[in-house]
Design a protein around this motif. Structure first.
Motif, PDB file in Angstrom:
ATOM      1  N   PHE A  57     -26.771   1.466  72.855  1.00  0.00           N
ATOM      2  CA  PHE A  57     -27.461   2.688  72.438  1.00  0.00           C
ATOM      3  C   PHE A  57     -27.055   3.104  71.017  1.00  0.00           C
ATOM      4  CE2 PHE A  57     -28.422   7.260  72.457  1.00  0.00           C
ATOM      5  CZ  PHE A  57     -29.630   7.301  73.144  1.00  0.00           C
ATOM      6  N   LYS A  58     -25.766   2.928  70.700  1.00  0.00           N
ATOM      7  CA  LYS A  58     -25.262   3.438  69.426  1.00  0.00           C
ATOM      8  C   LYS A  58     -25.323   2.423  68.293  1.00  0.00           C
ATOM      9  CE  LYS A  58     -22.496   7.027  71.564  1.00  0.00           C
ATOM     10  NZ  LYS A  58     -21.178   7.485  72.027  1.00  0.00           N
ATOM     11  N   ALA A  59     -25.665   1.163  68.606  1.00  0.00           N
ATOM     12  CA  ALA A  59     -25.651   0.114  67.578  1.00  0.00           C
ATOM     13  C   ALA A  59     -27.037  -0.093  66.981  1.00  0.00           C
ATOM     14  CB  ALA A  59     -25.147  -1.186  68.187  1.00  0.00           C
ATOM     15  N   LYS A  60     -27.048  -0.530  65.709  1.00  0.00           N
ATOM     16  CA  LYS A  60     -28.298  -0.995  65.120  1.00  0.00           C
ATOM     17  C   LYS A  60     -28.478  -2.456  65.512  1.00  0.00           C
ATOM     18  CE  LYS A  60     -28.352   2.137  61.240  1.00  0.00           C
ATOM     19  NZ  LYS A  60     -28.228   2.295  59.792  1.00  0.00           N
ATOM     20  N   HIS A  61     -29.725  -2.873  65.584  1.00  0.00           N
ATOM     21  CA  HIS A  61     -29.971  -4.252  66.028  1.00  0.00           C
ATOM     22  C   HIS A  61     -30.781  -4.983  64.978  1.00  0.00           C
ATOM     23  CE1 HIS A  61     -28.532  -3.300  70.177  1.00  0.00           C
ATOM     24  NE2 HIS A  61     -28.956  -2.093  69.837  1.00  0.00           N
ATOM     25  N   GLY A  62     -30.310  -4.904  63.731  1.00  0.00           N
ATOM     26  CA  GLY A  62     -30.972  -5.636  62.661  1.00  0.00           C
ATOM     27  C   GLY A  62     -31.986  -4.793  61.898  1.00  0.00           C
ATOM     28  N   GLY A  63     -32.341  -3.633  62.435  1.00  0.00           N
ATOM     29  CA  GLY A  63     -33.339  -2.796  61.766  1.00  0.00           C
ATOM     30  C   GLY A  63     -32.699  -1.564  61.155  1.00  0.00           C
ATOM     31  N   GLU A  64     -33.538  -0.583  60.892  1.00  0.00           N
ATOM     32  CA  GLU A  64     -33.100   0.626  60.200  1.00  0.00           C
ATOM     33  C   GLU A  64     -32.461   1.619  61.174  1.00  0.00           C
ATOM     34  OE1 GLU A  64     -35.536   4.084  57.703  1.00  0.00           O
ATOM     35  OE2 GLU A  64     -36.573   2.284  58.389  1.00  0.00           O
ATOM     36  N   TRP A  65     -32.927   1.573  62.441  1.00  0.00           N
ATOM     37  CA  TRP A  65     -32.535   2.602  63.393  1.00  0.00           C
ATOM     38  C   TRP A  65     -31.745   2.062  64.590  1.00  0.00           C
ATOM     39  CZ3 TRP A  65     -38.348   4.172  63.524  1.00  0.00           C
ATOM     40  CH2 TRP A  65     -38.636   5.016  62.450  1.00  0.00           C
ATOM     41  N   CYS A  67     -30.818   3.627  68.735  1.00  0.00           N
ATOM     42  CA  CYS A  67     -31.381   4.647  69.636  1.00  0.00           C
ATOM     43  C   CYS A  67     -30.831   6.022  69.255  1.00  0.00           C
ATOM     44  CB  CYS A  67     -31.021   4.347  71.097  1.00  0.00           C
ATOM     45  SG  CYS A  67     -31.391   2.673  71.645  1.00  0.00           S
ATOM     46  N   ALA A  68     -29.544   6.021  68.823  1.00  0.00           N
ATOM     47  CA  ALA A  68     -28.896   7.283  68.472  1.00  0.00           C
ATOM     48  C   ALA A  68     -29.474   7.913  67.204  1.00  0.00           C
ATOM     49  CB  ALA A  68     -27.389   7.079  68.329  1.00  0.00           C
ATOM     50  N   SER A  69     -30.192   7.138  66.391  1.00  0.00           N
ATOM     51  CA  SER A  69     -30.775   7.707  65.168  1.00  0.00           C
ATOM     52  C   SER A  69     -31.698   8.879  65.498  1.00  0.00           C
ATOM     53  CB  SER A  69     -31.588   6.665  64.397  1.00  0.00           C
ATOM     54  OG  SER A  69     -30.812   5.552  64.076  1.00  0.00           O
ATOM     55  N   CYS A  70     -32.392   8.813  66.632  1.00  0.00           N
ATOM     56  CA  CYS A  70     -33.276   9.913  67.019  1.00  0.00           C
ATOM     57  C   CYS A  70     -32.714  10.724  68.185  1.00  0.00           C
ATOM     58  CB  CYS A  70     -34.650   9.377  67.411  1.00  0.00           C
ATOM     59  SG  CYS A  70     -35.549   8.620  66.044  1.00  0.00           S
ATOM     60  N   HIS A  71     -32.010  10.046  69.107  1.00  0.00           N
ATOM     61  CA  HIS A  71     -31.511  10.747  70.296  1.00  0.00           C
ATOM     62  C   HIS A  71     -30.072  11.244  70.101  1.00  0.00           C
ATOM     63  CE1 HIS A  71     -35.106   9.772  72.534  1.00  0.00           C
ATOM     64  NE2 HIS A  71     -34.967   8.490  72.270  1.00  0.00           N
ATOM     65  N   THR A  72     -29.491  10.999  68.958  1.00  0.00           N
ATOM     66  CA  THR A  72     -28.133  11.370  68.541  1.00  0.00           C
ATOM     67  C   THR A  72     -27.052  10.645  69.356  1.00  0.00           C
ATOM     68  OG1 THR A  72     -27.570  13.309  69.923  1.00  0.00           O
ATOM     69  CG2 THR A  72     -28.995  13.703  68.022  1.00  0.00           C
ATOM     70  N   GLU A  73     -25.824  10.726  68.846  1.00  0.00           N
ATOM     71  CA  GLU A  73     -24.687  10.077  69.508  1.00  0.00           C
ATOM     72  C   GLU A  73     -24.387  10.757  70.846  1.00  0.00           C
ATOM     73  OE1 GLU A  73     -22.066   7.757  68.043  1.00  0.00           O
ATOM     74  OE2 GLU A  73     -23.726   7.093  66.775  1.00  0.00           O
ATOM     75  N   ALA A  76     -26.963  14.251  75.464  1.00  0.00           N
ATOM     76  CA  ALA A  76     -27.147  15.515  76.180  1.00  0.00           C
ATOM     77  C   ALA A  76     -27.554  16.625  75.216  1.00  0.00           C
ATOM     78  CB  ALA A  76     -25.866  15.908  76.925  1.00  0.00           C
ATOM     79  N   ALA A  77     -27.528  16.305  73.912  1.00  0.00           N
ATOM     80  CA  ALA A  77     -27.884  17.311  72.903  1.00  0.00           C
ATOM     81  C   ALA A  77     -29.330  17.104  72.467  1.00  0.00           C
ATOM     82  CB  ALA A  77     -26.955  17.185  71.702  1.00  0.00           C
ATOM     83  N   LEU A  78     -29.871  18.068  71.724  1.00  0.00           N
ATOM     84  CA  LEU A  78     -31.207  17.931  71.169  1.00  0.00           C
ATOM     85  C   LEU A  78     -31.217  16.799  70.148  1.00  0.00           C
ATOM     86  CD1 LEU A  78     -32.421  21.582  70.427  1.00  0.00           C
ATOM     87  CD2 LEU A  78     -33.287  20.030  72.182  1.00  0.00           C
ATOM     88  N   GLY A  79     -32.256  15.992  70.181  1.00  0.00           N
ATOM     89  CA  GLY A  79     -32.395  14.933  69.195  1.00  0.00           C
ATOM     90  C   GLY A  79     -33.325  15.354  68.075  1.00  0.00           C
ATOM     91  N   LYS A  80     -33.501  14.437  67.111  1.00  0.00           N
ATOM     92  CA  LYS A  80     -34.351  14.736  65.964  1.00  0.00           C
ATOM     93  C   LYS A  80     -34.972  13.436  65.479  1.00  0.00           C
ATOM     94  CE  LYS A  80     -34.025  17.361  61.735  1.00  0.00           C
ATOM     95  NZ  LYS A  80     -33.150  17.459  60.579  1.00  0.00           N
TER      96      LYS A  80
END
Lengths: 139, 181
Positions: A57-65, A67-73, A76-80
């Motif tokens: 969830f927290k790692a990039k997989h070769g791209g720019e984003w 999962c945490a980039s939008c759902h945050t680390e 349970a918190a609000l994402g962006k």
């Protein structure tokens, strides 16, 4: 006699409750179980791991984003949304009761978001690991 | 329908009515604007003054499926040909995958195309609202200090709500604009 009425009453309340909430068709655990059924067919499957899900969830997989980039680390918190800035409701079921209750919605977003992050669909193993991780998160 | 939902429904109905009223007010304003525009070098096309940006009867699927990543941009913000292109390329949608199943795609495309702007005078149909001639004219450096586009609260010109607080309801009236500081 009274006990019977009482019990009937409870059943009625339970059924009425189900009828007014058609959106919550399944529980997150039921959805996890159906991902598990899918994963069980793949060679070498040994169950899901929340720890593996967290690093995925927290790692990039070769791209720019990631999962945490939008759902945050902290899911349970609000994402962006990383591109548009739009607020995203928390992803962890403990913080948002609507999450992982609609199989069609879950499939749709796994497909889209995995494509954005990994440029491919996620495997049942990866999806199950992520959901196992999200289910360990306390509010 | 539960009590709660009924109440929501009623509130929605009232909100829709109110929207209709504010929209016809915005429309009147636009007409003045257009005459002004004609005198000062051409029409500003793209927005449709024959129809509102958002038709009275909106589409629930469109509202739901097109508002997860940004506001649901109203059908009247682009001409039909642009909407057809946007809807045909949802799997590669401005750097993200926004794909829909075939049936939802068909329903939403029909809604957008049927309520699209019909006052289009650009030779090509751009994919982006923010690349249309009228958008550029309304948001050029005479109107807006260019530094604002770099403000982290704006991020992108497509983030209409950063300056138009009621963008989500299709209200872009210039009297309601609040620029981020």
């Amino acid at each position: 006699m009274f006990r019977i009425f009482y019990k009937l009453g409870l059943v009625f309340v339970a059924v009425a409750g189900l009828a007014t909430q058609p959106a919550f068709a399944e529980t997150p655990n039921e959805i996890l179980a159906s991902i598990q059924k899918e994963a069980a067919g793949t060679p070498g499957f040994k169950g899901f791991s929340a720890a593996r899900g967290e690093s995925f969830f927290k790692a990039k997989h070769g791209g720019e984003w990631s999962c945490a980039s939008c759902h945050t680390e902290n899911p349970a918190a609000l994402g962006k949304h990383a591109k548009t800035g739009k607020v995203i409701d928390p992803l962890a079921p403990s913080a948002n009761a609507e999450r992982f209750t609609n199989p069609k919605k879950v499939d749709k977003w796994f497909k889209r978001n995995c494509n954005d992050v990994l440029s491919r669909v996620c495997t049942p193993q990866e999806k199950g690991d992520v959901l196992a991780y999200l289910l360990t998160i306390k509010k | 329908m539960s009590m709660h939902k009924q109440k929501n429904f009623r509130m929605l109905a009232v909100a829709l009515l109110a929207m209709g009223v504010t929209m016809s007010a915005a429309q009147a304003d636009d007409d003045r604007d257009e005459r002004y525009g004609e005198k000062h070098g051409g029409k500003y096309g793209g927005e449709n003054r024959g129809k509102p940006l958002q038709p009275a009867q909106t589409n629930a699927k469109f509202q739901k499926e097109c508002s997860d990543c940004h506001i649901a941009y109203m059908p009247g913000l682009l001409p039909a040909e642009s909407w057809r292109k946007v809807m045909a390329g949802l799997d590669k949608h401005f750097g993200s995958d926004a794909s829909l199943d075939a049936q939802d795609n068909k329903e939403i495309t029909a809604f957008l195309v049927n309520n699209a702007s019909n006052r289009w005078n650009a030779p090509t149909a751009p994919l982006k609202i923010t690349e249309t001639a009228w958008f550029k004219r309304k948001h050029d450096s005479h109107e807006i200090n260019p530094a604002i586009w770099k403000n982290p609260q704006v991020k992108s010109p497509a983030n209409c709500a950063a300056c138009h607080p009621r963008a989500e309801r299709g209200d872009f009236n210039e009297h309601d604009i609040r620029m981020p500081k």
